[in-house]
Design an enzyme around this catalytic site. Structure first.
Site: not given
Ligand code: ACM
Length: 767
Positions: A201, A268, A331
């Protein structure tokens, strides 16, 4: 012989006083999850130290399951049973794998207890293991040690869902191999079979990749805010070597758990880009992020970057035998792709019209690579956005269940892991001593009540629901104690949702079976949360302040167990007065109360409330509501990587404004606030514009006290100290104009929003 059919979990319940439910001795054995079918028969069989565990086949897995059973019984019950190979004898526990065993499901089994002994039979080693888990639970019905007398019974069991998952984020905070093994052992004891391991991440890259050593040399380490101060380390991080990973995969496999690794892309990706900026979009090298939230760094979309991703996936596939490989997809804000001429040129070359579609193309390309290697892609529900996801991709629905519904209608397999219900980073209670995490509260009951298959799906589409999963995001879980508190006992609720037939869903029955599970947790030193049973001592503060007398109400979140209390500061026991209905006290008094199960074991540690004038005029910040406008709220610790679990502060990162509820203020002439400065380490992406900025009159801002509402008269304004100097916790005080009657207050920090966050530890009104 009389056979009594026990319908799933229908413990007989008797209503106690004031709406409290007290379980009679549960007729259902304390099994979690509840098996698909259970019949209690006449007769009994006693297991004691002379009862052998007989391995009735030669498979290594049968020996391993027998040894697991012997070990867990010794650890939790003090029963040391001999292990023997051989034919099934009488007065023994017989474990047998048999291709003709009655339950065909490879995870299913039968278990029979008769006056002659116990037999566990399954066609496959996974089923035999789950039978052994059930037997262990039968043999640990309470906190006692030694021999156990069991009722004769027969169980025929198999899981409802094939995917029974738990995700652990080892990036935001890192867990040791031993800690992960502890978690895996508990997953197995709850009959969960999929460990989704979030390994990369923005805040760290945690998996050793031999071909790209910078991923862990650089990418595994971040410099925390306040590095070297306030208990923060100079650098935070760590990674799992390939040997560590092989060990974890093997440990999991021995417990029939598949480890599904997650390598998050295209977003990420900041830690990877920090290690290899050439695979990022801008060519610039960022630092590994120490900001939670949504950071902007994406992977590039050129061939060199795909070669990098494929090389990484080659090593990942060599380490993890799982069919499913998780590639994230969540995201990924597209600002960098939008701003990069080379990315835009690539889109034109491919005839791709939007950055969302480019993400679809990206994920599709990676999915085909996995397919070509005999694996299957699973990703968060954003992988649907670009309409280019491979047909055999599996969608993990986290933004509610809409993604799951859309995916199942399109014919994709889905796993349900929706926020907030199955997000274990949400706190499970709202008492002041609850650990850090996100709000709102996702209680034990809300996890238990999770409606697995969305009602809009027809039978054919419902078949695409592989199962359910809870997610443990660890931004606010710096230690494994935090992780255990977040996971247990909600994992028991998840296990039942995932395993037991839908007709088993029976909250009172679940509660009746839970005290035995708590004893199992204690025997294994599992740090479970008692939030569902912690007693909240309630009173009408204003009546008490005005009259010197208080009416006390005692309750716990689950509404289960017997509450006993004391008024002299002593520790409550089952012999203390039992709470039945609200009662009156004269101030000052200290109320201490705890909840107890039918067998007298404590369901939660005692909680205490002092009722006197000073205490009633003092509120923890966690008891102050957000001001209107934003309901986002976190419970944060002062240092992001703190080793303690307390103190915890309630923070709305969008608006530093909190409300003191209406309070009887006669005689109050001053306000005292325990204040704290916290790092503002939140990447809010496009939501940054929602952060409320306010004018301030002194260099570092003030804490302004308004009467009644946030538009009310200013009663006091307390300048904040220079954040560059002095401790992060400090006290603010001011005189107030004389107040009468009930008034609320609005407390607003006006500090600049490019500096630290401020929170309230406690606010007290004083004479
Ligand atoms: C997530 O909670 N961004 C998968």
């Amino acid at each position: 012989m009389s056979r009594r059919l026990i319908l799933f979990g229908c413990a007989i319940l008797a209503l106690g006083g004031a709406g409290f439910v007290r379980a009679a001795a549960p007729p259902v054995p304390a099994l979690l999850p509840l098996p698909a079918q259970l019949h209690v028969d006449a007769g009994r069989f006693t297991v004691d130290a002379r009862t052998p565990i007989v391995l009735a086949d030669e498979a290594a897995s049968t020996l391993r399951t027998g040894a697991w059973l012997a070990d867990v019984l010794a650890r939790t019950r003090g029963l040391r049973l001999p292990l023997k190979h051989g034919a099934a004898g009488a007065h023994a526990i017989v474990l047998r794998r048999d291709p003709a065993a009655p339950v065909a499901d490879r995870e299913g089994y039968t278990l029979t207890v008769t006056p002659d002994g116990i037999r566990v039979e399954a066609r496959d080693d996974a089923g035999l293991f789950y039978g052994a888990v059930t037997l262990w639970q039968l043999l640990t019905p309470d906190a006692k040690q030694g021999a156990v007398e069991l009722p004769a019974l027969s169980i025929r069991d198999q899981p409802r869902f094939a995917w029974r998952g738990l995700m652990l984020d080892s990036v935001r905070h890192f867990q040791s191999v031993a800690e992960i093994e502890r978690l895996l052992e508990q997953m197995a004891q709850h009959k969960l079979n999929t460990f989704h391991w979030h390994l990369t991440d923005d805040q760290g890259w945690r998996i050793q990749i031999r071909r790209y050593p910078e991923l862990t040399r650089i990418g595994a380490w971040r410099t925390p805010p306040e590095a070297g101060r306030e208990g923060e380390p100079e650098r935070y991080g760590g990674f799992y070597t390939q040997d560590d990973i092989r060990r974890i995969v093997a440990y999991a496999a021995a417990r029939y758990i598949t480890v599904v690794p997650e390598i998050d892309m295209p977003g990420h990706a900041q830690a990877a880009v920090a290690a290899y900026p050439q695979f990022g979009v801008t060519g610039q090298r960022p630092s590994v992020s120490s900001d939670w939230g949504v950071n902007p760094y994406l992977y590039n979309v050129d061939d060199a970057t795909f070669r990098f991703i494929e090389n990484v996936l080659d090593e990942v596939m060599a380490l993890f035998p799982s069919t499913y490989i998780h590639v994230g997809g969540d995201e990924a804000i597209k600002d960098q792709w939008q701003a990069a001429p080379a990315v835009q040129a690539k889109m034109r070359e491919l005839g791709i019209k939007s950055e969302d579609a480019l993400q679809g193309w990206f994920i599709g390309r990676v999915g085909r690579y996995l397919d070509a290697h005999g694996r299957r892609l699973v990703g968060w529900d954003e992988i649907l956005d670009g309409d280019n996801v491979p047909a055999d991709a599996t969608v993990m629905s986290w933004r509610g269940t809409d993604g799951a519904i859309k995916a199942a209608l399109m014919g994709h397999d889905v796993v349900l892991s929706p926020a907030p219900q199955l997000y274990f980073d949400h706190v499970q209670g709202d008492l002041a001593d609850e650990y850090a995490g996100r709000l709102g509260v996702e209680s034990l009951q809300s996890v238990y009540a999770f409606p697995t298959v969305p009602a809009v799906l027809g039978a054919a589409q419902a078949k695409h629901v592989l199962g359910v999963q809870a997610n443990v995001w660890t931004e606010h879980m710096p230690t494994f104690a935090h992780v255990e508190h977040a996971v247990f006992p909600r994992l028991a609720a998840l296990g039942e949702v995932a395993w037991s037939p839908v007709v088993a869903n029976d909250w009172p029955g679940f509660l009746a079976r839970l005290p035995a599970q708590f004893a199992r947790y204690r025997a294994q030193r599992v740090g479970y949360a008692d939030s569902a049973f912690a007693v909240d001592v309630g009173t009408d503060r204003n009546l008490a302040l005005a009259s010197g007398r208080a009416t006390v109400t005692l309750a716990n979140q689950a509404g289960f167990g017997a509450i006993h209390y004391t008024l002299d500061g002593s520790v409550p026991t089952p012999a203390s007065p039992r709470y039945g209905a609200p009662f009156n006290v004269t101030l000052p008094v200290t109320v201490r109360a705890a909840s107890f199960a039918a067998d007298g074991s404590a369901l939660a540690a005692p909680r205490q409330r002092v009722l006197d004038r000073a205490a009633l005029l003092s509120l923890p910040g966690t008891a102050l509501a957000n001001c209107p406008g934003s309901d986002f709220r976190l419970r944060l610790q002062p240092a992001p990587d703190a080793q303690d679990t307390q103190p915890v502060y309630a923070v709305n990162v969008f608006d530093a404004c909190q409300l003191v509820p209406a309070t009887w203020m006669d005689g109050a002439s001053a306000i005292r606030v325990e204040a704290v400065r916290l790092p503002r380490n939140f990447a809010l992406a496009h939501e940054q514009r929602l952060v409320v900025a306010r004018p301030h009159a002194t260099p570092f801002g003030e804490l302004v006290v308004h009467a009644d509402t946030c538009a009310g008269a200013v009663l006091a304004s307390m300048p904040l100290p220079d954040p560059a100097h002095g401790p992060s916790r400090f006290e603010l005080q001011a005189q107030l104009p004389a107040q009468t009657g009930e008034r609320g207050l609005c407390l607003i920090y006006t500090a600049p929003i490019d500096g630290p966050l401020y929170a309230i530890g406690r606010v007290a009104l004083t004479p």
